[in-house]
Scaffold this active site. Structure first.
Site, PDB file in Angstrom:
ATOM      1  N   HIS A  31     -10.467   9.754   9.241  1.00 13.23           N
ATOM      2  CA  HIS A  31     -10.098   9.469  10.632  1.00 13.23           C
ATOM      3  C   HIS A  31     -10.644  10.515  11.598  1.00 13.23           C
ATOM      4  CE1 HIS A  31      -8.042   5.902   9.742  1.00 13.23           C
ATOM      5  NE2 HIS A  31      -7.009   6.444   9.143  1.00 13.23           N
ATOM      6  N   GLN A  52       0.843  -1.200   0.000  1.00 15.51           N
ATOM      7  CA  GLN A  52       0.000   0.000   0.000  1.00 15.51           C
ATOM      8  C   GLN A  52       0.878   1.251   0.000  1.00 15.51           C
ATOM      9  OE1 GLN A  52      -2.220   1.837   3.369  1.00 15.51           O
ATOM     10  NE2 GLN A  52      -4.043   1.234   2.226  1.00 15.51           N
ATOM     11  N   ARG A 110      -7.825   2.596  -3.422  1.00 12.67           N
ATOM     12  CA  ARG A 110      -8.778   2.634  -2.293  1.00 12.67           C
ATOM     13  C   ARG A 110      -9.517   3.968  -2.354  1.00 12.67           C
ATOM     14  NH1 ARG A 110      -9.942  -0.199   2.743  1.00 12.67           N
ATOM     15  NH2 ARG A 110     -10.627   1.266   4.312  1.00 12.67           N
ATOM     16  N   ALA A 164      -9.098 -15.992  31.421  1.00 14.48           N
ATOM     17  CA  ALA A 164      -7.764 -16.546  31.722  1.00 14.48           C
ATOM     18  C   ALA A 164      -7.803 -18.072  31.752  1.00 14.48           C
ATOM     19  CB  ALA A 164      -7.266 -15.999  33.063  1.00 14.48           C
ATOM     20  N   ALA A 218      -9.055  -6.642   7.622  1.00 14.50           N
ATOM     21  CA  ALA A 218      -7.719  -6.440   8.205  1.00 14.50           C
ATOM     22  C   ALA A 218      -7.682  -7.023   9.611  1.00 14.50           C
ATOM     23  CB  ALA A 218      -7.377  -4.954   8.197  1.00 14.50           C
ATOM     24  N   ARG A 274     -16.034  -3.677   9.054  1.00 15.00           N
ATOM     25  CA  ARG A 274     -17.002  -4.451   9.826  1.00 15.00           C
ATOM     26  C   ARG A 274     -17.501  -5.685   9.065  1.00 15.00           C
ATOM     27  NH1 ARG A 274     -17.664  -5.885  13.791  1.00 15.00           N
ATOM     28  NH2 ARG A 274     -19.717  -5.364  14.617  1.00 15.00           N
ATOM     29  N   GLN A 290      -8.950  -2.700  20.868  1.00 15.31           N
ATOM     30  CA  GLN A 290      -8.179  -2.501  22.100  1.00 15.31           C
ATOM     31  C   GLN A 290      -6.677  -2.766  21.935  1.00 15.31           C
ATOM     32  OE1 GLN A 290     -10.334  -4.129  25.448  1.00 15.31           O
ATOM     33  NE2 GLN A 290      -8.467  -4.276  26.643  1.00 15.31           N
ATOM     34  N   LYS A 345     -21.465  -4.545  22.207  1.00 14.03           N
ATOM     35  CA  LYS A 345     -20.469  -5.570  22.550  1.00 14.03           C
ATOM     36  C   LYS A 345     -21.025  -6.962  22.256  1.00 14.03           C
ATOM     37  CE  LYS A 345     -17.367  -3.275  25.653  1.00 14.03           C
ATOM     38  NZ  LYS A 345     -16.616  -3.309  26.903  1.00 14.03           N
ATOM     39  N   LYS A 364     -12.172  10.687  41.765  1.00  8.16           N
ATOM     40  CA  LYS A 364     -11.027  11.409  41.185  1.00  8.16           C
ATOM     41  C   LYS A 364     -11.493  12.719  40.556  1.00  8.16           C
ATOM     42  CE  LYS A 364      -9.763   7.957  38.492  1.00  8.16           C
ATOM     43  NZ  LYS A 364     -10.272   6.765  39.128  1.00  8.16           N
ATOM     44  N   TYR A 384      -6.594  10.874   4.047  1.00 12.61           N
ATOM     45  CA  TYR A 384      -5.172  11.099   3.773  1.00 12.61           C
ATOM     46  C   TYR A 384      -5.017  11.991   2.533  1.00 12.61           C
ATOM     47  CZ  TYR A 384      -4.306   7.396   7.199  1.00 12.61           C
ATOM     48  OH  TYR A 384      -4.264   6.648   8.347  1.00 12.61           O
ATOM     49  N   GLN A 402     -16.535 -13.013  33.338  1.00 12.12           N
ATOM     50  CA  GLN A 402     -16.910 -11.603  33.123  1.00 12.12           C
ATOM     51  C   GLN A 402     -17.263 -11.312  31.655  1.00 12.12           C
ATOM     52  OE1 GLN A 402     -16.360  -8.739  35.711  1.00 12.12           O
ATOM     53  NE2 GLN A 402     -16.786 -10.552  36.937  1.00 12.12           N
ATOM     54  N   GLU A 444      -9.972   7.686   3.657  1.00 17.47           N
ATOM     55  CA  GLU A 444      -9.741   7.874   5.099  1.00 17.47           C
ATOM     56  C   GLU A 444      -9.146   9.238   5.460  1.00 17.47           C
ATOM     57  OE1 GLU A 444      -9.771   4.724   4.001  1.00 17.47           O
ATOM     58  OE2 GLU A 444     -11.022   3.757   5.514  1.00 17.47           O
TER      59      GLU A 444
HETATM   60  P1  NAP Z   1     -11.832   0.307  37.017  1.00 15.72           P
HETATM   61  O1  NAP Z   1     -11.505   0.735  35.645  1.00 15.72           O
HETATM   62  O2  NAP Z   1     -10.746   0.080  37.973  1.00 15.72           O
HETATM   63  O3  NAP Z   1     -12.842   1.395  37.618  1.00 15.72           O
HETATM   64  C1  NAP Z   1     -13.347   1.317  38.890  1.00 15.72           C
HETATM   65  C2  NAP Z   1     -14.081   2.614  39.237  1.00 15.72           C
HETATM   66  O4  NAP Z   1     -14.536   2.501  40.550  1.00 15.72           O
HETATM   67  C3  NAP Z   1     -13.235   3.832  39.146  1.00 15.72           C
HETATM   68  O5  NAP Z   1     -13.985   4.817  38.463  1.00 15.72           O
HETATM   69  C4  NAP Z   1     -12.974   4.234  40.593  1.00 15.72           C
HETATM   70  O6  NAP Z   1     -13.011   5.645  40.563  1.00 15.72           O
HETATM   71  C5  NAP Z   1     -14.123   3.616  41.326  1.00 15.72           C
HETATM   72  N1  NAP Z   1     -13.781   3.083  42.642  1.00 15.72           N
HETATM   73  C6  NAP Z   1     -12.739   2.279  42.969  1.00 15.72           C
HETATM   74  N2  NAP Z   1     -12.785   1.960  44.278  1.00 15.72           N
HETATM   75  C7  NAP Z   1     -13.868   2.565  44.775  1.00 15.72           C
HETATM   76  C8  NAP Z   1     -14.445   2.616  46.069  1.00 15.72           C
HETATM   77  N3  NAP Z   1     -13.898   1.983  47.093  1.00 15.72           N
HETATM   78  N4  NAP Z   1     -15.563   3.340  46.223  1.00 15.72           N
HETATM   79  C9  NAP Z   1     -16.126   3.995  45.207  1.00 15.72           C
HETATM   80  N5  NAP Z   1     -15.626   3.979  43.955  1.00 15.72           N
HETATM   81  C10 NAP Z   1     -14.509   3.275  43.752  1.00 15.72           C
HETATM   82  O7  NAP Z   1     -12.670  -1.020  37.016  1.00 15.72           O
HETATM   83  P2  NAP Z   1     -13.882  -1.476  36.101  1.00 15.72           P
HETATM   84  O8  NAP Z   1     -14.644  -0.341  35.542  1.00 15.72           O
HETATM   85  O9  NAP Z   1     -14.608  -2.442  36.964  1.00 15.72           O
HETATM   86  O10 NAP Z   1     -13.188  -2.229  34.933  1.00 15.72           O
HETATM   87  C11 NAP Z   1     -12.395  -3.395  35.167  1.00 15.72           C
HETATM   88  C12 NAP Z   1     -11.396  -3.604  34.049  1.00 15.72           C
HETATM   89  O11 NAP Z   1     -12.056  -3.898  32.850  1.00 15.72           O
HETATM   90  C13 NAP Z   1     -10.555  -2.381  33.797  1.00 15.72           C
HETATM   91  O12 NAP Z   1      -9.243  -2.771  33.530  1.00 15.72           O
HETATM   92  C14 NAP Z   1     -11.158  -1.796  32.582  1.00 15.72           C
HETATM   93  O13 NAP Z   1     -10.197  -1.102  31.811  1.00 15.72           O
HETATM   94  C15 NAP Z   1     -11.662  -3.017  31.845  1.00 15.72           C
HETATM   95  N6  NAP Z   1     -12.815  -2.655  31.001  1.00 15.72           N
HETATM   96  C16 NAP Z   1     -12.607  -1.849  29.939  1.00 15.72           C
HETATM   97  C17 NAP Z   1     -13.683  -1.459  29.161  1.00 15.72           C
HETATM   98  C18 NAP Z   1     -13.484  -0.539  27.994  1.00 15.72           C
HETATM   99  O14 NAP Z   1     -12.383  -0.108  27.747  1.00 15.72           O
HETATM  100  N7  NAP Z   1     -14.501  -0.211  27.247  1.00 15.72           N
HETATM  101  C19 NAP Z   1     -14.949  -1.875  29.464  1.00 15.72           C
HETATM  102  C20 NAP Z   1     -15.132  -2.696  30.562  1.00 15.72           C
HETATM  103  C21 NAP Z   1     -14.052  -3.070  31.331  1.00 15.72           C
HETATM  104  P3  NAP Z   1     -12.693   6.597  41.778  1.00 15.72           P
HETATM  105  O15 NAP Z   1     -11.724   5.828  42.628  1.00 15.72           O
HETATM  106  O16 NAP Z   1     -12.151   7.845  41.190  1.00 15.72           O
HETATM  107  O17 NAP Z   1     -14.006   6.834  42.431  1.00 15.72           O
HETATM  108 FE1  SF4 Z   2     -10.209  -7.304  16.430  1.00 15.51          FE
HETATM  109 FE2  SF4 Z   2      -9.996  -6.427  18.949  1.00 15.51          FE
HETATM  110 FE3  SF4 Z   2      -8.196  -8.103  17.884  1.00 15.51          FE
HETATM  111 FE4  SF4 Z   2      -8.291  -5.568  17.084  1.00 15.51          FE
HETATM  112  S1  SF4 Z   2      -7.781  -6.295  19.129  1.00 15.51           S
HETATM  113  S2  SF4 Z   2      -8.084  -7.359  15.784  1.00 15.51           S
HETATM  114  S3  SF4 Z   2     -10.479  -5.223  17.095  1.00 15.51           S
HETATM  115  S4  SF4 Z   2     -10.336  -8.532  18.289  1.00 15.51           S
END
Ligand code: NAP
Ligand code: SF4
Length: 682
Positions: free
Chosen positions: A254, A102, A216, A386, A312, A290, A341, A423, A568, A168, A413, A166
């Site tokens: 983008h 490309q 493209r 895991a 891709a 998609r 991700q 999702k 926070k 460019y 989970q 895209e």
């Molecule tokens: P997290 O990212 O660690 O967030 C936990 C939240 O709870 C934070 O906002 C924290 O904020 C709050 N918290 C922590 N302890 C607390 C307490 N004792 N009392 C009140 N609030 C508290 O955890 P998660 O949202 O459960 O996600 C788990 C994992 O999955 C993470 O690694 C996340 O990145 C991943 N995940 C990612 C996505 C995505 O990227 N779309 C989606 C789902 C899950 P404060 O402490 O500021 O209040």
């Molecule tokens: Fe697909 Fe997610 Fe893997 Fe990227 S990280 S190739 S979007 S499953």
């Protein structure tokens, strides 16, 4: 007969006979920034060629230094660079495949100080402002594309793809939005499209007739001031006349405010834009964006929408996608879940791409496939990400694996994630694990809650040689007055058990799961499964009559009042994925979700959630409080085993709950199985 007759039909383009219609689209990996870059790229592409794909496109190579994606980015402009490329093309040919280079000039998206564009004007997504090219420089840039194409042919590539979409450089010439020139390359439509047409002609003139020239094309710019569908169709006709052999269909820029390829976009959503091009030309047309399963791909071909499909990310997720499709093993495909991700988000944050569902992607040199010399009998406790990843990798290497899961289904989970609108792809990730575990011979036992004394007895009786504990996490209940009030539920109750949630909701915690829960509560799942609904909500004109294909969005009225909180200070959602966080935040803004940072929680009672912010005490008067306050490790089984003298292995959230995501869990599971097998061979 195959379920995919159209997908498996051969096709000859220019001089290249392709065994099927599945193509691996271009993707920047940043492998070139690692040690042994040529070896890594060679292994990466060779593995995909072995997987039976019709042909592959490389990541973009700029024809000039100022057109690179970022500092130190890929350029092909000199014969001294050929030997590295020859290494790659030779390996791909040896593996029975074809590879196409490309050519991508990033224009005003180039993250370099010397970036250039048709006109001045900084892109929203770049810190650098471009300099407008002079007319003479435009002509010399055209020549540089042709020079790069000639080098690509000399290097043994089967063709080149000219990246014209895209947002460019080429796309910046074709759109009035970014082209305010008044020379022969700007002004009316004819002059704006002159740049790509001169490039295609110049490239065609410099390469042989049996060398594929792919273009493209931006089928829908999704930018105000972009091209209309009629203009796109006319450009497609002229690109064909200029000498292109194949049109690959790009979608959006983008910097568009409409998502184009994340999981929240319905599968094959852009078929109307592909059809517009297909109807305009007689050369083959390739659909992209998609398309992640053979079913979706076959449907695009069978309906006459396209002649080939470009995938891709799905080829990152499963290099053997094409072979599995051909061999009637499509249910074994490790499906790309569109999460971005580990691929795009890594690239956008200057890390090397890999894949959440296939951490081997881009690390082919670092993972062997060797069977264990001393197979062991392993019991794995916990069927989340895991535990499943460990079991699969260990079984593939020859260990006899028994996987015990306390719940009624595998997934842990991941079963919560699959409930979130946008999702739904997690269903396919779970299907892959179920099928692959069964084919690898893993003995899965559901509804079995392992007890330490019983496990120890079975180990002592010689039934198992080793035990792996992957018992995962439990939602954290904050130490907060009223945390057990009847109006309080956890995210697991809501997503896993369908616990009732009132009209007015407070979400405590704004990590990934807090955002997921908010999306679950305010968004409808049809917006990520039904293209018509998606277009309406995001303001896409699917008749392609408006410039850029945009029209006013028609967002549904919010169904609930949701407030999100974190302790926070600062913006909520700062740590969401770079390429998907903005989509999620836009959806929640649309649903008028309120976000408050820097709070101190006080209590929960009949009135709602009491908190302090900026020294002021407030009450969020809500019917339901959803706790999304992170997780705690569930490791009591492990501790009991250790106390009973068994040295178990602990992985996933059970080992470390903080910031555990599916990528880390899968990586860790696979890593342990691999290291273990290597140890067993010594
Ligand atoms: P997290 O990212 O660690 O967030 C936990 C939240 O709870 C934070 O906002 C924290 O904020 C709050 N918290 C922590 N302890 C607390 C307490 N004792 N009392 C009140 N609030 C508290 O955890 P998660 O949202 O459960 O996600 C788990 C994992 O999955 C993470 O690694 C996340 O990145 C991943 N995940 C990612 C996505 C995505 O990227 N779309 C989606 C789902 C899950 P404060 O402490 O500021 O209040
Ligand atoms: Fe697909 Fe997610 Fe893997 Fe990227 S990280 S190739 S979007 S499953």
């Amino acid at each position: 007969m195959s379920a995919y007759p159209h997908l498996l039909q051969p096709l000859t383009i220019a001089g290249v006979t392709l065994p099927n219609r599945m193509v691996m689209g271009a993707m920047h990996t940043r492998l070139e920034t690692m040690d042994r870059p040529v070896e890594r790229l060679t292994a990466f592409y060779a593995e995909r060629a072995k997987g039976g794909i019709a042909f592959m496109l490389t990541g973009g190579y700029s024809p000039v230094p100022e057109g690179v994606m970022d500092e130190g980015g890929l350029v092909l402009n000199d014969r001294s660079q050929l030997s590295d490329h020859q290494h790659i093309t030779h390996a791909v040919r040896q593996a029975g495949g074809h590879i196409v280079l490309q050519i991508l000039h990033a224009g005003r998206y180039a993250k370099v100080a010397q970036c250039v564009a048709p006109s001045s004007g900084k892109a929203r997504i770049n810190v650098h402002a471009p300099r407008a090219l002079t007319t003479q420089e435009v002509w010399s840039t055209i020549d540089s594309y042709a020079h790069t194409a000639a080098l690509a042919q000399e290097a043994g590539y089967a063709g080149v793809e000219i990246m014209g979409s895209e947002g460019y450089l080429i796309n910046e010439f074709t759109a009035a939005l970014t082209n305010r020139r008044d020379d022969e390359f700007g002004g009316d439509f004819d002059r704006r499209v002159r740049f790509p047409l001169e490039i295609v002609k110049a490239v065609r003139a410099r390469v042989s007739r049996d060398f594929m020239v792919v273009y493209r094309i931006s089928s829908i710019d999704l930018m105000e001031g972009g091209m209309t569908g009629a203009e796109v169709a006319e450009l497609a006709r002229r690109v064909q006349s200029a000498g292109a052999d194949l049109l690959n269909v790009g979608v959006g820029w983008h910097e568009s405010a409409v998502p184009t390829m994340a999981a929240s976009v319905p599968r094959a959503a852009w078929r109307h834009a592909v059809r517009n091009i297909k109807q305009a030309v007689t050369i083959p047309v390739m659909a992209s964006n998609r398309i992640n399963t053979p079913e979706v791909a076959e449907d695009l071909l069978a309906s006459g929408t396209a002649d080939l499909v470009s995938m891709a990310r799905p080829l990152l997720a499963d290099p053997a996608f094409a072979n599995k499709t051909r061999e009637g093993r499509a249910d074994e495909i490790n499906t790309c879940i569109g999460c971005n991700q580990a691929c795009l988000d890594h690239i956008f944050t200057e890390r090397v791409a890999t894949c959440l569902v296939n951490p081997r992607a881009g690390r082919e040199l670092d993972w062997d496939d060797d069977p264990a010399a001393v197979p062991q009998r392993v019991v794995v406790v916990g069927g989340g990400a895991a535990g499943m990843a460990f079991s699969l990798e260990a079984a593939r290497r020859g260990h006899a694996v028994t996987l015990l899961e306390a719940g009624p289904e595998l997934g842990g989970q991941l079963n919560l994630a699959k409930q979130v609108p946008g999702k739904q792809e997690f269903h396919d990730m779970l299907r892959h694990f179920r099928v692959a575990l069964a084919r690898a011979g893993v003995q899965v036992q559901l509804g079995v809650k392992a007890q330490a004394p019983e496990l120890v007895a079975r180990i002592q009786a010689g039934e198992f040689d080793a035990v792996v504990v992957a018992t995962g996490v439990t939602p954290r209940t904050p130490d907060l007055d009223g945390a057990h009030h009847p109006k309080v539920v956890s995210y697991a109750d809501v997503l896993g058990q369908g616990a009732p949630v009132g009209q007015r909701v407070a979400i405590v915690g704004a990590g990934g799961i807090g955002f997921d829960v908010a999306e679950y509560l305010v968004c409808q799942s049809d917006e990520s499964t039904q293209p018509a609904r998606f277009m309406q909500i995001w303001g896409v004109d699917d008749t392609l009559q408006t410039p850029g294909g945009l029209q006013p969005a028609q967002a549904p009225a919010p169904t609930r009042q949701v407030q999100m909180f974190q302790r926070k200070p600062g913006t909520l959602g700062k740590h969401l994925g770079k390429s998907t966080g903005w989509i999620l935040k836009a959806k929640l803004r649309r649903a008028q979700v309120e976000m408050t940072a820097g709070v101190t929680y006080q209590r929960i009672d009949d009135a709602g959630l009491h908190y302090q912010v900026d020294g002021e005490t407030r009450v969020a008067q809500v019917d339901t409080v959803v706790m999304c306050a992170g997780q705690q490790s569930q490791r009591s089984l492990y501790d009991e085993l250790v106390a009973l003298g068994v040295q178990a292995h602990l992985i996933g959230g059970a080992q470390e709950a903080a910031e555990l995501d599916a990528l880390r869990a899968i990586q860790q599971g696979m890593q342990l199985a691999s290291e273990w097998s290597q140890a067993a061979t010594q």
